[in-house]
Design a protein around this motif. Sequence first.
Motif, PDB file in Angstrom:
ATOM      1  N   SER A 292      51.910  35.444  40.748  1.00 22.14           N
ATOM      2  CA  SER A 292      51.031  36.069  39.770  1.00 22.14           C
ATOM      3  C   SER A 292      49.631  36.273  40.357  1.00 22.14           C
ATOM      4  O   SER A 292      49.001  37.316  40.163  1.00 22.14           O
ATOM      5  N   ILE A 293      49.165  35.304  41.123  1.00 18.16           N
ATOM      6  CA  ILE A 293      47.840  35.446  41.739  1.00 18.16           C
ATOM      7  C   ILE A 293      47.849  36.576  42.772  1.00 18.16           C
ATOM      8  O   ILE A 293      47.002  37.467  42.751  1.00 18.16           O
ATOM      9  N   THR A 294      48.851  36.557  43.657  1.00 17.89           N
ATOM     10  CA  THR A 294      48.805  37.544  44.742  1.00 17.89           C
ATOM     11  C   THR A 294      49.066  38.960  44.222  1.00 17.89           C
ATOM     12  O   THR A 294      48.534  39.925  44.767  1.00 17.89           O
ATOM     13  N   LEU A 295      49.845  39.071  43.158  1.00 24.90           N
ATOM     14  CA  LEU A 295      50.055  40.410  42.595  1.00 24.90           C
ATOM     15  C   LEU A 295      48.748  40.931  41.994  1.00 24.90           C
ATOM     16  O   LEU A 295      48.371  42.087  42.196  1.00 24.90           O
ATOM     17  N   ASP A 296      48.048  40.065  41.265  1.00 23.08           N
ATOM     18  CA  ASP A 296      46.746  40.464  40.716  1.00 23.08           C
ATOM     19  C   ASP A 296      45.813  40.924  41.822  1.00 23.08           C
ATOM     20  O   ASP A 296      45.131  41.937  41.702  1.00 23.08           O
ATOM     21  N   VAL A 297      45.794  40.152  42.906  1.00 26.89           N
ATOM     22  CA  VAL A 297      44.876  40.470  44.005  1.00 26.89           C
ATOM     23  C   VAL A 297      45.214  41.835  44.603  1.00 26.89           C
ATOM     24  O   VAL A 297      44.353  42.709  44.718  1.00 26.89           O
ATOM     25  N   ILE A 298      46.484  42.021  44.932  1.00 26.52           N
ATOM     26  CA  ILE A 298      46.830  43.267  45.634  1.00 26.52           C
ATOM     27  C   ILE A 298      46.634  44.476  44.717  1.00 26.52           C
ATOM     28  O   ILE A 298      46.161  45.528  45.136  1.00 26.52           O
ATOM     29  N   VAL A 299      46.943  44.309  43.429  1.00 25.99           N
ATOM     30  CA  VAL A 299      46.779  45.433  42.500  1.00 25.99           C
ATOM     31  C   VAL A 299      45.292  45.787  42.375  1.00 25.99           C
ATOM     32  O   VAL A 299      44.916  46.956  42.366  1.00 25.99           O
ATOM     33  N   GLN A 300      44.452  44.770  42.326  1.00 25.95           N
ATOM     34  CA  GLN A 300      43.019  45.067  42.216  1.00 25.95           C
ATOM     35  C   GLN A 300      42.486  45.700  43.488  1.00 25.95           C
ATOM     36  O   GLN A 300      41.654  46.599  43.445  1.00 25.95           O
ATOM     37  N   VAL A 301      42.962  45.201  44.628  1.00 24.19           N
ATOM     38  CA  VAL A 301      42.457  45.753  45.884  1.00 24.19           C
ATOM     39  C   VAL A 301      42.897  47.212  46.028  1.00 24.19           C
ATOM     40  O   VAL A 301      42.140  48.072  46.461  1.00 24.19           O
ATOM     41  N   ILE A 302      44.107  47.485  45.620  1.00 26.55           N
ATOM     42  CA  ILE A 302      44.621  48.846  45.810  1.00 26.55           C
ATOM     43  C   ILE A 302      44.029  49.821  44.789  1.00 26.55           C
ATOM     44  O   ILE A 302      43.640  50.928  45.124  1.00 26.55           O
ATOM     45  N   PHE A 303      43.986  49.378  43.527  1.00 27.49           N
ATOM     46  CA  PHE A 303      43.579  50.341  42.496  1.00 27.49           C
ATOM     47  C   PHE A 303      42.132  50.177  42.045  1.00 27.49           C
ATOM     48  O   PHE A 303      41.624  51.016  41.324  1.00 27.49           O
ATOM     49  N   GLY A 304      41.513  49.093  42.411  1.00 26.48           N
ATOM     50  CA  GLY A 304      40.154  48.855  41.930  1.00 26.48           C
ATOM     51  C   GLY A 304      40.227  48.153  40.588  1.00 26.48           C
ATOM     52  O   GLY A 304      41.286  48.082  39.975  1.00 26.48           O
ATOM     53  N   VAL A 305      39.087  47.687  40.113  1.00 28.21           N
ATOM     54  CA  VAL A 305      39.137  46.848  38.909  1.00 28.21           C
ATOM     55  C   VAL A 305      39.039  47.642  37.616  1.00 28.21           C
ATOM     56  O   VAL A 305      39.353  47.153  36.561  1.00 28.21           O
ATOM     57  N   GLU A 306      38.638  48.892  37.699  1.00 26.92           N
ATOM     58  CA  GLU A 306      38.365  49.611  36.451  1.00 26.92           C
ATOM     59  C   GLU A 306      39.602  50.023  35.668  1.00 26.92           C
ATOM     60  O   GLU A 306      39.556  50.213  34.484  1.00 26.92           O
ATOM     61  N   THR A 307      40.711  50.164  36.343  1.00 26.14           N
ATOM     62  CA  THR A 307      41.878  50.727  35.683  1.00 26.14           C
ATOM     63  C   THR A 307      42.694  49.645  34.988  1.00 26.14           C
ATOM     64  O   THR A 307      43.897  49.586  35.104  1.00 26.14           O
TER      65      THR A 307
END
Length: 593
Positions: A292-307
Amino acid sequence: MLKCDPVTAVDEMQRLPFLTSTIVLFVFALTDATHARELRKVDIDGVPRTYALHMPKRVASGMPLVVVLHGKGGDGGTDLENLGWQDKAEREGFIVAAPNALSSYDGVEPRRDLTIRDRLRRTVRDWRGQNLAQWDGGANDQALIAAIVDEAARQYAIDRSSVYAAGFSRGAFMAQVLAQKMADRFVAVAVISPNMEPAPSTPSRPVSFLLLNGDGDPVFPLGARPKYILDLWRTYNGCPAPSDSHPAPPGMKIEAMGPCRDGTVVEYVVMAGVGHEWPVGKPFALRPSMQSITLDVIVQVIFGVETSARRDELRRHILAVTGLGRNPLVLFATRDRRLGSHAPWARFIRARDALHAALVSEIRQRRDAPDLEQRGDVLSQLLLARDDEGRAMTDDEVRDELVTLLFAGHETTATSLAWAFDLLLHHPRALSSLVAELDGGASEYLDATIMETLRVRPVVALVDRHVRQAVGIGRHTIPAGAIACPNIYLVQRRADLYQDPAAFRPDRFVGQTPPAFGWFPFGGGIRRCLGASFATFEMRIVIPEVLRAVTLRPVSRRPARVRREAVTFVPHDGARCVVTARSQPTARPSKTP
Ligand code: HEM
């Protein structure tokens, strides 16, 4: 689970100038006495659903109703009993209903292909977020809750103007969805430690809103952002500007706003040291938390935090594909339609297509973003990239890059983290050396621990190369056309390279570089893992954070066995452990190496 004593904290709030008439209903009171509760069943769109209901001994017409939404993995009955709702309902005179979310194996999706063990693993209940009716074969959670409210109104003549929802974590997310979509039924919601942000969706009328959050959320560092959530509700309710200060009991900070439209209020309460936490004294597997942590990290890094809203949807699609990808039957992939639409391969293709569609929609929207050039996330960078002839990548090309990064980048790192903890917990001396070093602010032993984990438990066991030209390696000639598979696992356990090669001994890498070609958990050459530094960096942050937040003990005497899952080597039991103690995050400032 909340960390501080929420009873005292929230009870104190009753003296505060906010929601005084309703806050009492959101109180968690931990008392001894419990009362009988009833488990009720209801059919929603052909799916059998259940909820726990507690009626006070003296039921009168016109009572308020509180709907309690459990967190992911919890269940309604346990919340009623363990969190003191029943006693509170008796004392204050309200009816309390606690619906049960469905698990992914709960009658919604027939999973005949799974073993009993896998089925048990999938019994974690979770609310079906925004597109309630479209999820997982139609787990219509919204309709379930509407049915509960309507049934209580019919049977007990509850006061329709006193219907409230309270939820913790994923239940808090769900409570917001209800307030947005069913504002005609709920007058106020209290959300506690929401771990996901709702998609903006203006309720049909203002709903009073209380957000309780903790400042100590060490294990979900990337959880929901309270400010974003509060801003949404302030806008929905047309609130005046925030007032500065409010009297608050020790350990709490309160920001209140009101009266907003229709007399509603919005309030934010922060409690020192409160946060999502792993259960104390109860065995649990670490790997899912790491995922759950690493998925959050990679999703934020790839898409940015705004979406944030679509991020949740993407996360769901990714999890659906990874979940199905773990099924060994998918390896027997066939497009033979005679196997039916429930065959693993057919379901895998459906999940993959849904993910692709979500990614392409994200890509198209991002191409039009006015701030594309200013953004630092990977997706924006890919869209801005040009080849030597000035051409941009097509949607499908960008999509494929994203899929590679999303999948290569999260499960591998999560599994390595799970292995690191499993090994550390079974090697107390290594663990205490690491903790001592971290307390002193250094990180050499941490780096050595990560290297040793990746040596002795490489997540990817081998890499392969298509030999294009015959090549001589030692006494062997490998012909052109052959597939050569350098075996990471075996090489990293060679006795001529490592003394006592099967032992976990981080010291071997303290001040030492690994032997040339003897350590390659990230592969090598031109196709070496692109995320090697990223993964190591992430591990360097997560390991100390966890060790600082909790004291862990392994469940079994021996380290987990290596089990193959698709192309990775994972701990057979998910790295099961028990939290024996927690540190006070406020007392120990976070030090990131
Ligand atoms: C501990 C975590 C990780 C491990 C053990 C790992 C391991 C590997 C291995 C063994 C390969 C094949 C390399 C080869 O064929 O020589 C690979 C490829 C790759 N990895 Fe990782 N990886 C990890 C984390 C990540 C992360 C976090 C990302 C992205 C952010 C990532 C992105 C990639 C990509 C894009 C490739 C394909 C490279 C290519 O074919 O050119 N990996 N990884």
